[in-house]
Design a protein around this motif. Sequence first.
Motif, PDB file in Angstrom:
ATOM      1  N   ILE A 193      19.929   3.734  10.801  1.00 35.05           N
ATOM      2  CA  ILE A 193      18.988   2.857  11.510  1.00 35.05           C
ATOM      3  C   ILE A 193      17.827   2.509  10.592  1.00 35.05           C
ATOM      4  O   ILE A 193      17.303   1.401  10.604  1.00 35.05           O
ATOM      5  CB  ILE A 193      18.470   3.536  12.799  1.00 35.05           C
ATOM      6  CG1 ILE A 193      19.632   3.877  13.739  1.00 35.05           C
ATOM      7  CG2 ILE A 193      17.478   2.635  13.516  1.00 35.05           C
ATOM      8  CD1 ILE A 193      19.212   4.672  14.962  1.00 35.05           C
ATOM      9  N   VAL A 194      17.427   3.474   9.780  1.00 31.25           N
ATOM     10  CA  VAL A 194      16.306   3.301   8.845  1.00 31.25           C
ATOM     11  C   VAL A 194      16.837   3.238   7.426  1.00 31.25           C
ATOM     12  O   VAL A 194      17.673   4.051   7.034  1.00 31.25           O
ATOM     13  CB  VAL A 194      15.308   4.468   8.971  1.00 31.25           C
ATOM     14  CG1 VAL A 194      14.240   4.394   7.886  1.00 31.25           C
ATOM     15  CG2 VAL A 194      14.673   4.473  10.357  1.00 31.25           C
ATOM     16  N   ASP A 195      16.341   2.283   6.657  1.00 29.71           N
ATOM     17  CA  ASP A 195      16.657   2.231   5.234  1.00 29.71           C
ATOM     18  C   ASP A 195      15.635   3.044   4.439  1.00 29.71           C
ATOM     19  O   ASP A 195      16.002   3.882   3.627  1.00 29.71           O
ATOM     20  CB  ASP A 195      16.670   0.781   4.738  1.00 29.71           C
ATOM     21  CG  ASP A 195      17.010   0.684   3.257  1.00 29.71           C
ATOM     22  OD1 ASP A 195      18.204   0.616   2.941  1.00 29.71           O
ATOM     23  OD2 ASP A 195      16.087   0.689   2.427  1.00 29.71           O
ATOM     24  N   ARG A 196      14.350   2.791   4.708  1.00 26.42           N
ATOM     25  CA  ARG A 196      13.303   3.562   4.021  1.00 26.42           C
ATOM     26  C   ARG A 196      12.006   3.451   4.802  1.00 26.42           C
ATOM     27  O   ARG A 196      11.762   2.474   5.523  1.00 26.42           O
ATOM     28  CB  ARG A 196      13.080   3.068   2.594  1.00 26.42           C
ATOM     29  CG  ARG A 196      12.477   1.671   2.522  1.00 26.42           C
ATOM     30  CD  ARG A 196      11.733   1.414   1.220  1.00 26.42           C
ATOM     31  NE  ARG A 196      11.028   0.147   1.294  1.00 26.42           N
ATOM     32  CZ  ARG A 196      11.452  -0.984   0.748  1.00 26.42           C
ATOM     33  NH1 ARG A 196      12.604  -1.008   0.101  1.00 26.42           N
ATOM     34  NH2 ARG A 196      10.736  -2.089   0.852  1.00 26.42           N
ATOM     35  N   ILE A 197      11.155   4.469   4.645  1.00 24.20           N
ATOM     36  CA  ILE A 197       9.785   4.437   5.167  1.00 24.20           C
ATOM     37  C   ILE A 197       8.889   4.992   4.064  1.00 24.20           C
ATOM     38  O   ILE A 197       9.098   6.120   3.613  1.00 24.20           O
ATOM     39  CB  ILE A 197       9.613   5.273   6.446  1.00 24.20           C
ATOM     40  CG1 ILE A 197      10.700   4.936   7.483  1.00 24.20           C
ATOM     41  CG2 ILE A 197       8.223   5.063   7.039  1.00 24.20           C
ATOM     42  CD1 ILE A 197      10.688   5.853   8.689  1.00 24.20           C
ATOM     43  N   ILE A 198       7.907   4.217   3.650  1.00 21.20           N
ATOM     44  CA  ILE A 198       6.996   4.642   2.588  1.00 21.20           C
ATOM     45  C   ILE A 198       5.563   4.603   3.118  1.00 21.20           C
ATOM     46  O   ILE A 198       5.127   3.589   3.688  1.00 21.20           O
ATOM     47  CB  ILE A 198       7.117   3.747   1.351  1.00 21.20           C
ATOM     48  CG1 ILE A 198       8.545   3.824   0.785  1.00 21.20           C
ATOM     49  CG2 ILE A 198       6.106   4.147   0.278  1.00 21.20           C
ATOM     50  CD1 ILE A 198       8.817   2.887  -0.363  1.00 21.20           C
ATOM     51  N   ILE A 199       4.852   5.702   2.931  1.00 25.26           N
ATOM     52  CA  ILE A 199       3.450   5.789   3.330  1.00 25.26           C
ATOM     53  C   ILE A 199       2.576   5.483   2.119  1.00 25.26           C
ATOM     54  O   ILE A 199       2.766   6.063   1.044  1.00 25.26           O
ATOM     55  CB  ILE A 199       3.108   7.194   3.868  1.00 25.26           C
ATOM     56  CG1 ILE A 199       4.141   7.635   4.914  1.00 25.26           C
ATOM     57  CG2 ILE A 199       1.694   7.216   4.445  1.00 25.26           C
ATOM     58  CD1 ILE A 199       4.244   6.730   6.116  1.00 25.26           C
ATOM     59  N   ASP A 200       1.615   4.591   2.287  1.00 19.63           N
ATOM     60  CA  ASP A 200       0.758   4.135   1.200  1.00 19.63           C
ATOM     61  C   ASP A 200      -0.704   4.489   1.544  1.00 19.63           C
ATOM     62  O   ASP A 200      -1.227   4.052   2.573  1.00 19.63           O
ATOM     63  CB  ASP A 200       0.915   2.618   1.041  1.00 19.63           C
ATOM     64  CG  ASP A 200       0.057   2.030  -0.063  1.00 19.63           C
ATOM     65  OD1 ASP A 200      -0.721   2.771  -0.682  1.00 19.63           O
ATOM     66  OD2 ASP A 200       0.158   0.799  -0.284  1.00 19.63           O
ATOM     67  N   LEU A 201      -1.334   5.293   0.687  1.00 15.55           N
ATOM     68  CA  LEU A 201      -2.720   5.706   0.904  1.00 15.55           C
ATOM     69  C   LEU A 201      -3.684   5.031  -0.079  1.00 15.55           C
ATOM     70  O   LEU A 201      -4.805   5.491  -0.258  1.00 15.55           O
ATOM     71  CB  LEU A 201      -2.852   7.225   0.761  1.00 15.55           C
ATOM     72  CG  LEU A 201      -1.973   8.102   1.660  1.00 15.55           C
ATOM     73  CD1 LEU A 201      -2.299   9.571   1.436  1.00 15.55           C
ATOM     74  CD2 LEU A 201      -2.155   7.741   3.132  1.00 15.55           C
ATOM     75  N   ARG A 202      -3.287   3.939  -0.692  1.00 16.04           N
ATOM     76  CA  ARG A 202      -4.115   3.350  -1.743  1.00 16.04           C
ATOM     77  C   ARG A 202      -5.441   2.801  -1.246  1.00 16.04           C
ATOM     78  O   ARG A 202      -6.376   2.638  -2.030  1.00 16.04           O
ATOM     79  CB  ARG A 202      -3.351   2.204  -2.427  1.00 16.04           C
ATOM     80  CG  ARG A 202      -2.285   2.686  -3.392  1.00 16.04           C
ATOM     81  CD  ARG A 202      -1.592   1.504  -4.028  1.00 16.04           C
ATOM     82  NE  ARG A 202      -0.894   0.691  -3.045  1.00 16.04           N
ATOM     83  CZ  ARG A 202      -0.286  -0.456  -3.327  1.00 16.04           C
ATOM     84  NH1 ARG A 202      -0.324  -0.931  -4.562  1.00 16.04           N
ATOM     85  NH2 ARG A 202       0.332  -1.147  -2.370  1.00 16.04           N
ATOM     86  N   GLN A 203      -5.572   2.521   0.029  1.00 18.41           N
ATOM     87  CA  GLN A 203      -6.820   1.949   0.530  1.00 18.41           C
ATOM     88  C   GLN A 203      -7.918   2.991   0.664  1.00 18.41           C
ATOM     89  O   GLN A 203      -9.045   2.657   1.031  1.00 18.41           O
ATOM     90  CB  GLN A 203      -6.589   1.282   1.887  1.00 18.41           C
ATOM     91  CG  GLN A 203      -5.616   0.103   1.833  1.00 18.41           C
ATOM     92  CD  GLN A 203      -5.442  -0.555   3.176  1.00 18.41           C
ATOM     93  OE1 GLN A 203      -6.413  -0.894   3.853  1.00 18.41           O
ATOM     94  NE2 GLN A 203      -4.196  -0.739   3.582  1.00 18.41           N
TER      95      GLN A 203
END
Length: 371
Positions: free
Chosen positions: A360-370
Amino acid sequence: MLNKRTLATISVVSLFAILITTSILMFTQAYTTTVALTHTVLGFTFIGFGVWHGVNNFSAIKKYLSFSTPSKAKTKHGLPSITAVGLTTTLLVLCLVSFPPFLALHFWGTQLRISDNNATQASELKYNVLNMAQNFDGRSITIDFKKGTAFHWPQYAMWLEDESGETVQAVYVTKGVGTNTFKNTVTLNNSELTLSRNPFDDEGFVFESIFSEDYDESRSNNKFRPEALPIFLHRFVKDIDVSETLPQLKLDGYTGATQFENHILTQKVTDESRQRYNIYFEINQSFDFNQYYSSDRFPDDAIYSGDGFSAQPSVLYHATIDFSSDQKFYAMSLVGHGHHSGRDGEIYTNMENLTTAKNIVDRIIIDLRQN
């Protein structure tokens, strides 16, 4: 006559050259199946020829690995062998302890891949952008969600926990689960029919051929569905009673419609008392039956065998994020699944009976750059 030693040596050198090329491409460019497939298949082939090369050149390799000191050396390979093993061991240890310059190199590669993805695949991938950060104060996080090949119309929830396992806040919850507003009821036209695969995967499938649907726009809180996202619901609702409607979850600002496209969500972490959090994403969709989770698998389970068509249970993704770290990107990993009828909120790690639910999911990436 075929010289085996020459064949093994030339094969190893040729395969190594290709592996170097694909490694550089995977480091600097966005993921492509062609490059990944080439790297994987030739990598295993390289291992096979490497072992064969070692067998055919065992005597020479034995000399190379001689650790005799120069004064007592029986061969000229003692000091170079010690130096090579020492260098390799040092690099391995530095990687394992996340040596900052190595991390910087890794993050640089991540930036290159992301830039390449935006530049070369924008015409191929459609992304919706959701900004919910304006609803709250706190530290921003961005979630890059790419749907998988089995994605149809799932329910899902993302939330944060502290390191002791206590829930901190929701991040995003689909409205059906968050408000318990399931407005349609689906039934089989033939109650004797057993489903062992998702009929919606069949090209040209007509819903009315096997299902009937009762839809009421005004329907709300008519039936609590703990099987939808059992891990999330048991975290946020204590002492679940399936005979009652869903208690108030206080999810204002965190609920929204199911996103049917790839999407980028920006949200705020309102709690700033800690740096590290466990972030979870649970997703589930009806009708994704398989040979094990067939429609007749649990006939005595009133929820599983009811009108919810739960099929394969929810799947759970996890990552540990750290706002104080130099690392800014975190890929979420599949870690388990929920109970098939929502009886409890346990995380079940045995996934051998899951099939399409894992796609169902291909990928999930969490981004903390802000931050």
